[in-house]
Design a protein around this motif. Structure first.
Motif, short mmCIF file in Angstrom:
data_model
loop_
_atom_site.label_atom_id
_atom_site.label_comp_id
_atom_site.label_asym_id
_atom_site.label_seq_id
_atom_site.Cartn_x
_atom_site.Cartn_y
_atom_site.Cartn_z
N GLN A 24 0.89 -1.21 0.06
CA GLN A 24 -0.03 -0.18 -0.23
C GLN A 24 0.95 1.25 0.05
N LYS A 25 0.49 2.46 -0.34
CA LYS A 25 1.10 3.62 -0.23
C LYS A 25 1.59 3.77 0.92
N GLY A 26 2.91 4.15 1.01
CA GLY A 26 3.66 4.46 2.08
C GLY A 26 4.45 3.41 2.81
N ALA A 27 3.89 2.10 2.67
CA ALA A 27 4.29 0.79 3.35
C ALA A 27 5.69 0.49 3.17
N HIS A 28 6.27 0.70 2.16
CA HIS A 28 7.72 0.40 1.75
C HIS A 28 8.70 1.66 1.60
N ALA A 29 9.07 2.29 2.48
CA ALA A 29 10.13 3.45 2.34
C ALA A 29 11.60 3.02 2.20
N PRO A 30 12.11 3.76 1.25
CA PRO A 30 13.69 3.43 1.13
C PRO A 30 14.18 3.43 2.39
N HIS A 31 15.21 2.14 2.30
CA HIS A 31 15.85 2.23 3.89
C HIS A 31 17.07 3.21 3.75
N ASN A 32 17.63 3.41 2.61
CA ASN A 32 18.78 4.18 2.52
C ASN A 32 19.08 5.25 1.43
N PRO A 33 18.42 6.31 1.61
CA PRO A 33 18.37 7.59 0.77
C PRO A 33 19.83 7.88 0.36
N PRO A 34 20.95 7.91 0.96
CA PRO A 34 22.21 8.28 0.70
C PRO A 34 22.61 7.14 -0.44
N PHE A 35 22.40 5.95 -0.55
CA PHE A 35 22.49 4.80 -1.40
C PHE A 35 21.65 5.39 -2.72
N VAL A 36 20.69 5.76 -2.65
CA VAL A 36 19.97 6.28 -3.86
C VAL A 36 20.51 7.27 -4.71
N LEU A 37 20.90 8.45 -3.72
CA LEU A 37 21.63 9.62 -4.27
C LEU A 37 23.10 9.15 -4.79
N LEU A 38 23.68 8.39 -4.29
CA LEU A 38 24.99 7.74 -4.78
C LEU A 38 24.60 7.14 -6.01
N GLY A 39 23.64 6.33 -6.14
CA GLY A 39 23.43 5.37 -7.21
C GLY A 39 23.06 6.24 -8.41
#
Length: 423
Positions: free
Chosen positions: A208-223
């Motif tokens: 559902q919406k909001g149920a699976h939040a990213p665990h590591n935003p710095p990884f996302v920015l690095l990627g």
């Protein structure tokens, strides 16, 4: 042989190869902490498998020689190129070694397959994913690459267009589809396959919406940063020469994703009240996707407009999965399929010389639509069949209890983060 252009192609190939580890970080940061290894391994698995398949027979399917009598064929194989035996020597007068082009296009095949994995995060078996990657690359990606790119190797060592989407439609309509670096072959292709797999595997537990939040935003920015860096090889490198066209593609690869990043953040601010780091990363990727087919065919002004539109449209498109009820875990459909369609169709109106605003003709838009939707339907149907067959035989999805417990330990016997020393 032009050593400068040879070096340019080899460096571009290295940049594009870096995109797949970049994608692993981007996807890895978006999933749960207990499935980060699984997510990143699907990208690295694609690097290993597709790298080998490309050398064995992938190149022979995607780029049969123009003197092999298979120009414009929708599915063909050049048996002289199996194992790359037919491209080991550099013909006299060639601008660069054929193997440089082989290496460059190998990295395209790898990243395209890896992109699909984002739709099935948190719930896919690694072995089943590898089987899918093997079958889908063979039946779908390699032939589609031939449809779009197919630089057949001529006797003088030069490359010429031969795919039905480019040369074939040019023979019929007077203009061929424009896809400079893979809006159809890479992004629409991967996005359609991702949608098919999302439907086959079904929703994650508790979707559902909001149920699976990213665990590591710095990884996302690095990627996202690694992807953007590698994308210069993806787009500018597709010119296969260090010239003015490559420079235009390079500049557009800066400004379109920059504009998309801003428009995505603006949509977030209006919708949710806060611009997010994940939104910034996703907006940049959406702009990169949209500019891929168009990077050498748009003036910088129209590239900025495309970026602004792509960022806003893709930011809204990722909500479709909640409204339509399919679980595309990491928004491959909303970013790559929608962004790829947008960039491909946009050329029908704004492409230099042949777009509607320059030529007064809708022909370019027609051929762009034929190319985009042909690849979409072909990829979706075959990916669904392959995924469904795997699910009904060896199984594609892990058990619900394994998904809840965390598939890193179940599938790979590892944890992404060991915070205590149990020894």
């Amino acid at each position: 042989m032009d050593q400068g252009n040879t070096a340019f192609i080899l460096i571009a190939a290295a940049l594009v190869l870096l995109m797949t580890p970049g994608l692993a970080f981007f996807y890895g940061g978006l999933v749960k902490a207990k499935s980060v290894i699984s997510m990143m391994m699907m990208s690295f698995g694609a690097m290993g498998l597709i790298g080998v398949l490309w050398a064995l027979y992938g190149y022979a399917i995607a780029f049969p020689a123009t003197d092999a009598g298979v120009t414009n064929a929708p599915w063909a194989i050049d048996f002289n190129e199996l194992g790359l035996t037919g491209v080991l020597e550099t013909p006299e007068g060639a601008a660069y070694p054929p193997l440089a082009f082989v290496a460059f296009q190998a990295t395209f095949a790898i990243i395209t397959v890896a992109l699909v994995s984002g739709a099935i995060a948190d719930r896919a078996k690694f072995g089943s994913w590898m089987v899918f990657a093997f079958l889908w690359s063979t039946i779908v990606y390699f032939p589609v690459a031939s449809w779009v790119f197919n630089f057949g190797l001529a006797e003088d060592g030069s490359f010429s267009y031969g795919g039905w989407i480019t040369k074939g439609m040019q023979d019929v309509f007077g203009v061929g589809a424009i896809d400079f670096a893979g809006g159809t072959a890479v992004h629409i292709n991967a996005g359609a396959a991702a949608l098919a797999l999302a439907l086959v595997l079904g929703k994650r537990v508790g979707f559902q919406k909001g149920a699976h939040a990213p665990h590591n935003p710095p990884f996302v920015l690095l990627g996202a940063g690694l992807l953007w860096f590698g994308w210069f090889g993806f787009n500018a490198g597709s010119e296969l020469a260090a010239d003015g066209t490559a420079a235009l593609a390079f500049v557009n690869t800066i400004i379109a994703p920059a504009a998309a990043l801003l428009s995505w953040l603006l949509v977030e601010k209006i919708k949710d009240g806060k611009p997010t780091s994940v939104g910034a990363a996703s907006g940049a990727v959406a702009g990169l996707v949209a500019i891929t087919p168009a990077c050498a065919a748009l003036t910088p002004f129209w590239a900025i407009i495309l970026g602004l539109v792509a960022g806003a449209v893709c930011a809204l498109a990722i909500e479709l999965k909640f409204k339509l009820g399919f679980d595309d875990s990491l928004d491959v459909v909303g970013v790559h399929l929608v962004g790829g369609l947008l960039g491909t169709l946009y050329l029908g109106i704004f492409a230099k010389n042949t777009g509607l605003i320059y030529s007064g003709s809708l022909t370019q838009l027609l051929v762009q639509a034929i190319a985009a939707f042909s690849v979409l339907v072909y990829s979706f149907v075959l990916a669904y069949i392959i995924g469904f067959a795997i699910e009904k035989t060896i199984g594609f999805r892990v058990k619900n209890e394994d998904e809840i417990a965390g598939i890193d330990t179940v599938v790979h016997g590892e944890e992404g983060y060991v915070l205590t020393d149990a020894r």
